[in-house]
Design a protein around this motif. Structure first.
Motif, PDB file in Angstrom:
ATOM      1  N   THR A 209       0.850  -1.189   0.000  1.00 40.22           N
ATOM      2  CA  THR A 209       0.000   0.000   0.000  1.00 40.22           C
ATOM      3  C   THR A 209       0.887   1.240   0.000  1.00 40.22           C
ATOM      4  N   PHE A 210       0.493   2.216  -0.778  1.00 41.24           N
ATOM      5  CA  PHE A 210       1.296   3.432  -0.904  1.00 41.24           C
ATOM      6  C   PHE A 210       1.323   4.159   0.435  1.00 41.24           C
ATOM      7  N   ARG A 211       2.537   4.438   0.917  1.00 38.32           N
ATOM      8  CA  ARG A 211       2.662   5.051   2.246  1.00 38.32           C
ATOM      9  C   ARG A 211       3.277   6.452   2.148  1.00 38.32           C
ATOM     10  N   VAL A 212       2.596   7.390   2.779  1.00 42.03           N
ATOM     11  CA  VAL A 212       3.042   8.780   2.770  1.00 42.03           C
ATOM     12  C   VAL A 212       3.360   9.187   4.202  1.00 42.03           C
ATOM     13  N   SER A 213       4.511   9.813   4.402  1.00 46.40           N
ATOM     14  CA  SER A 213       4.855  10.288   5.746  1.00 46.40           C
ATOM     15  C   SER A 213       4.880  11.800   5.777  1.00 46.40           C
ATOM     16  N   LEU A 214       4.330  12.357   6.841  1.00 44.55           N
ATOM     17  CA  LEU A 214       4.419  13.803   7.023  1.00 44.55           C
ATOM     18  C   LEU A 214       5.664  14.075   7.839  1.00 44.55           C
ATOM     19  N   ALA A 215       6.548  14.889   7.310  1.00 50.84           N
ATOM     20  CA  ALA A 215       7.750  15.220   8.077  1.00 50.84           C
ATOM     21  C   ALA A 215       7.888  16.729   8.051  1.00 50.84           C
ATOM     22  N   GLY A 216       8.497  17.292   9.055  1.00 60.35           N
ATOM     23  CA  GLY A 216       8.687  18.734   9.041  1.00 60.35           C
ATOM     24  C   GLY A 216       9.051  19.263  10.392  1.00 60.35           C
ATOM     25  N   TYR A 217       9.339  20.550  10.391  1.00 59.70           N
ATOM     26  CA  TYR A 217       9.716  21.219  11.624  1.00 59.70           C
ATOM     27  C   TYR A 217       8.555  21.162  12.610  1.00 59.70           C
ATOM     28  N   THR A 218       8.881  21.155  13.885  1.00 57.14           N
ATOM     29  CA  THR A 218       7.817  21.110  14.876  1.00 57.14           C
ATOM     30  C   THR A 218       6.906  22.347  14.755  1.00 57.14           C
ATOM     31  N   ASN A 219       5.618  22.123  14.922  1.00 55.46           N
ATOM     32  CA  ASN A 219       4.597  23.183  14.853  1.00 55.46           C
ATOM     33  C   ASN A 219       4.265  23.645  13.419  1.00 55.46           C
ATOM     34  N   ALA A 220       4.738  22.914  12.412  1.00 55.17           N
ATOM     35  CA  ALA A 220       4.468  23.316  11.023  1.00 55.17           C
ATOM     36  C   ALA A 220       3.023  23.023  10.628  1.00 55.17           C
ATOM     37  N   GLY A 221       2.369  22.120  11.374  1.00 53.81           N
ATOM     38  CA  GLY A 221       0.972  21.792  11.071  1.00 53.81           C
ATOM     39  C   GLY A 221       0.793  20.384  10.520  1.00 53.81           C
ATOM     40  N   LYS A 222       1.718  19.482  10.851  1.00 57.38           N
ATOM     41  CA  LYS A 222       1.649  18.111  10.339  1.00 57.38           C
ATOM     42  C   LYS A 222       0.396  17.389  10.841  1.00 57.38           C
ATOM     43  N   SER A 223       0.144  17.493  12.136  1.00 54.17           N
ATOM     44  CA  SER A 223      -1.006  16.783  12.700  1.00 54.17           C
ATOM     45  C   SER A 223      -2.312  17.379  12.171  1.00 54.17           C
ATOM     46  N   THR A 224      -2.337  18.705  12.013  1.00 54.40           N
ATOM     47  CA  THR A 224      -3.540  19.350  11.457  1.00 54.40           C
ATOM     48  C   THR A 224      -3.779  18.830  10.039  1.00 54.40           C
ATOM     49  N   LEU A 225      -2.688  18.663   9.284  1.00 56.78           N
ATOM     50  CA  LEU A 225      -2.818  18.174   7.913  1.00 56.78           C
ATOM     51  C   LEU A 225      -3.316  16.725   7.895  1.00 56.78           C
ATOM     52  N   LEU A 226      -2.808  15.903   8.811  1.00 55.23           N
ATOM     53  CA  LEU A 226      -3.280  14.510   8.872  1.00 55.23           C
ATOM     54  C   LEU A 226      -4.783  14.508   9.167  1.00 55.23           C
ATOM     55  N   ASN A 227      -5.188  15.343  10.125  1.00 53.75           N
ATOM     56  CA  ASN A 227      -6.611  15.415  10.470  1.00 53.75           C
ATOM     57  C   ASN A 227      -7.441  15.874   9.268  1.00 53.75           C
ATOM     58  N   GLN A 228      -6.943  16.876   8.568  1.00 55.66           N
ATOM     59  CA  GLN A 228      -7.686  17.409   7.417  1.00 55.66           C
ATOM     60  C   GLN A 228      -7.790  16.367   6.299  1.00 55.66           C
ATOM     61  N   LEU A 229      -6.712  15.635   6.070  1.00 54.02           N
ATOM     62  CA  LEU A 229      -6.707  14.660   4.967  1.00 54.02           C
ATOM     63  C   LEU A 229      -7.558  13.435   5.281  1.00 54.02           C
ATOM     64  N   THR A 230      -7.479  12.960   6.525  1.00 56.19           N
ATOM     65  CA  THR A 230      -8.063  11.642   6.814  1.00 56.19           C
ATOM     66  C   THR A 230      -9.205  11.684   7.821  1.00 56.19           C
ATOM     67  N   GLY A 231      -9.528  12.871   8.323  1.00 55.82           N
ATOM     68  CA  GLY A 231     -10.594  12.942   9.333  1.00 55.82           C
ATOM     69  C   GLY A 231     -10.133  12.354  10.657  1.00 55.82           C
ATOM     70  N   ALA A 232      -8.818  12.253  10.844  1.00 54.90           N
ATOM     71  CA  ALA A 232      -8.307  11.721  12.127  1.00 54.90           C
ATOM     72  C   ALA A 232      -8.533  12.770  13.214  1.00 54.90           C
ATOM     73  N   ASP A 233      -8.242  12.382  14.439  1.00 55.21           N
ATOM     74  CA  ASP A 233      -8.468  13.287  15.551  1.00 55.21           C
ATOM     75  C   ASP A 233      -7.189  13.392  16.385  1.00 55.21           C
ATOM     76  N   VAL A 234      -6.082  13.668  15.678  1.00 57.23           N
ATOM     77  CA  VAL A 234      -4.785  13.707  16.346  1.00 57.23           C
ATOM     78  C   VAL A 234      -4.640  15.027  17.098  1.00 57.23           C
ATOM     79  N   TYR A 235      -3.952  14.984  18.233  1.00 56.80           N
ATOM     80  CA  TYR A 235      -3.749  16.145  19.094  1.00 56.80           C
ATOM     81  C   TYR A 235      -3.002  17.253  18.353  1.00 56.80           C
ATOM     82  N   VAL A 236      -3.621  18.427  18.337  1.00 56.11           N
ATOM     83  CA  VAL A 236      -3.027  19.587  17.673  1.00 56.11           C
ATOM     84  C   VAL A 236      -2.875  20.677  18.716  1.00 56.11           C
TER      85      VAL A 236
END
Ligand SMILES: Nc1nc2c(ncn2[C@@H]2O[C@H](COP(=O)(O)OP(=O)(O)OP(=O)(O)O)[C@@H](O)[C@H]2O)c(=O)[nH]1
Ligand SMILES: [Mg+2]
Length: 439
Positions: A209-236
């Motif tokens: 399965t195609f796997r995508v990783s979010l990487a970046g500087y802290t506070n860049a908005g990675k978790s917000t992006l995961l939530n926006q893309l997948t409807g997840a509820d990760v701590y932001v």
């Protein structure tokens, strides 16, 4: 009877002085680096009340700062009644010990690494996360134990306090042995957890399965992006290192293909090597991705330096060869001119607002195309007894044509290499629509 007054559990934040040195070699200005240190200190619950900087070509090997500056630091700490002094560098164990003697033992003297380790300790929630942090903390502490005792042990001739630290030396040995033992226990436990993790990962990797990783500087908005893309509820949270533990979610692309998107710990300038080492298994999510989305805070004036820091960490975990899409986030905070300037400057990057959803369709479209790029087109007749493979064509590839006939499902689809291999026995000659003779 008068009501009992509740006992206050409020602990006032520690007052800290931030110390930075301009060696003329750093790309980032001392002030901007100290701004980040102040945010780190805030995240750790301290209150930065003053800054002290010095221009120095070569840090002093004994006390890092020059002797006049050390005196200035002592006066500043005394007058402000500070609790902690935080250096924006990694101090050697002996520099730390010498500074404690020179400035005064009533102040805690810590460096950037200790501060980051402290924040990681505060934010670790899972069992694995806690062990990883503890191991990094002990590794940091180990060489510093000597620093804590040595100056007392040395001065034996004068008698009195400190002179009895001959026992201290043996105490030191005991402490060091205990720490070594504890590190080794933690290492074993991590290795055990890693085996479980890699079994889970292996089955995911085998499914191709195609796997995508979010990487970046802290506070860049990675978790917000995961939530926006997948409807997840990760701590932001608007704080540094809100995320420590990796989270993976399935994202269903238009057409039905499912891919996995993972969010993980953020990076920072001068991320302590002990932490990178301890978080190796967590970061392996990134190292095994097919694609990395490098998330950048478009509003941050230090984004160039931050991208560099991200690249250095990706190098350290051997993830530098993985294809990358740079995603500038928080574009809702830019005005039109700023946005256009960025788009002009980085024509290959994507621009989004993970918060409002702006630009996310374009990102999803790019993900779909990238996931499809390694596909091959197959034409197959899948027998009814193997309906699972039909499902796989839908979720792991893209269907071009599908028809249910008497002899099975006739499917033409673009599928990833591993699935193409599984479908090989059912492939047909498209022109005649007949099953191929097995070789
Ligand atoms: N205005 C705006 N704020 C955003 C956007 N994306 C994230 N944020 C905010 O930025 C802060 C950090 O977001 P997170 O998603 O926690 O960032 P992260 O990269 O996961 O950070 P760490 O896990 O701490 O490394 C939060 O306050 C978010 O609400 C965006 O597109 N626009
Ligand atoms: Mg996060």
């Amino acid at each position: 009877m008068p009501a009992e007054r509740p006992i206050s559990t409020y602990i006032p934040p520690e007052k800290c002085i931030l110390v930075g040195v301009d060696t003329g070699l750093e790309e980032r200005s001392v002030e901007s680096s100290l701004d980040e240190l102040a945010r780190l200190a805030n995240t750790a619950g301290a209150d930065p009340i003053a800054r002290l900087t010095q221009r120095l070509d070569h840090p002093n090997s004994k006390t890092f700062l020059g002797s006049g500056k050390v005196l200035e630091l002592k006066e500043l700490a005394d007058s402000l009644k500070a609790d902690v002094i935080i250096f924006d560098v990694e101090l050697t164990p002996s520099q730390q010990a010498n500074l404690e003697i020179a400035v005064g033992r009533s102040y805690k003297i810590i460096d950037r690494t200790a501060l980051i380790l402290d924040i990681f300790g505060l934010h670790a929630t899972t069992h694995e996360g806690k062990i990883q942090v503890q191991m990094a903390q002990l590794q940091y502490l180990y060489p510093r134990l000597r620093g804590m005792w040595a100056h007392l042990a040395k001065d034996k001739t004068r008698g009195g306090i400190g002179s009895r630290f001959g026992q201290g030396e043996s105490q030191l040995e005991v402490d060091r042995r205990l720490i070594r033992k504890r590190i080794s226990v933690l290492r074993d436990e991590l290795a055990h957890l890693e085996t479980t993790r890699s079994t889970q990962q292996k089955s995911r990797y085998e499914s191709d399965t195609f796997r995508v990783s979010l990487a970046g500087y802290t506070n860049a908005g990675k978790s917000t992006l995961l939530n926006q893309l997948t409807g997840a509820d990760v701590y932001v949270q608007d704080q540094l290192f809100a995320t420590l533990d990796p989270t993976s979610r399935v994202l269903e692309l238009p057409g039905g293909r499912q891919i996995i998107v993972s969010d993980t710990v953020g990076f920072v300038q001068k991320l302590p090597t002990t932490l990178v080492e301890a978080f190796k298994s967590t970061l392996s999510e990134v190292a095994h991705a097919h694609l990395i989305l490098k998330v950048v805070d478009a509003t941050d004036e230090n984004r160039e330096h931050e991208l560099k820091a991200v690249d250095e960490t990706l190098d350290a975990i051997h993830a530098h060869d993985i294809p990358v899409i740079v995603v500038y986030n928080k574009c809702d905070l830019l005005d039109e001119i700023e946005l256009e300037a960025l788009q002009h400057r980085y024509p290959h990057a994507l621009f989004v607002s993970a918060q409002t959803g702006w630009g996310i369709d374009t990102l999803i479209d790019r993900l779909s195309r990238t996931a499809a790029a390694r596909d091959t087109t197959v034409s197959v007749i899948i027998p009814f007894s193997n309906a699972r493979l039909v499902q796989d064509c839908h979720t792991r590839g893209r269907i071009i044509q599908e028809e249910c006939k008497e002899d099975g499902y006739h499917i033409t689809a673009e599928v990833p290499p591993a699935l193409a291999g599984q479908l090989m026995p059912y492939s047909i000659d498209k022109d005649t629509d007949t099953a191929q003779e097995p070789a």
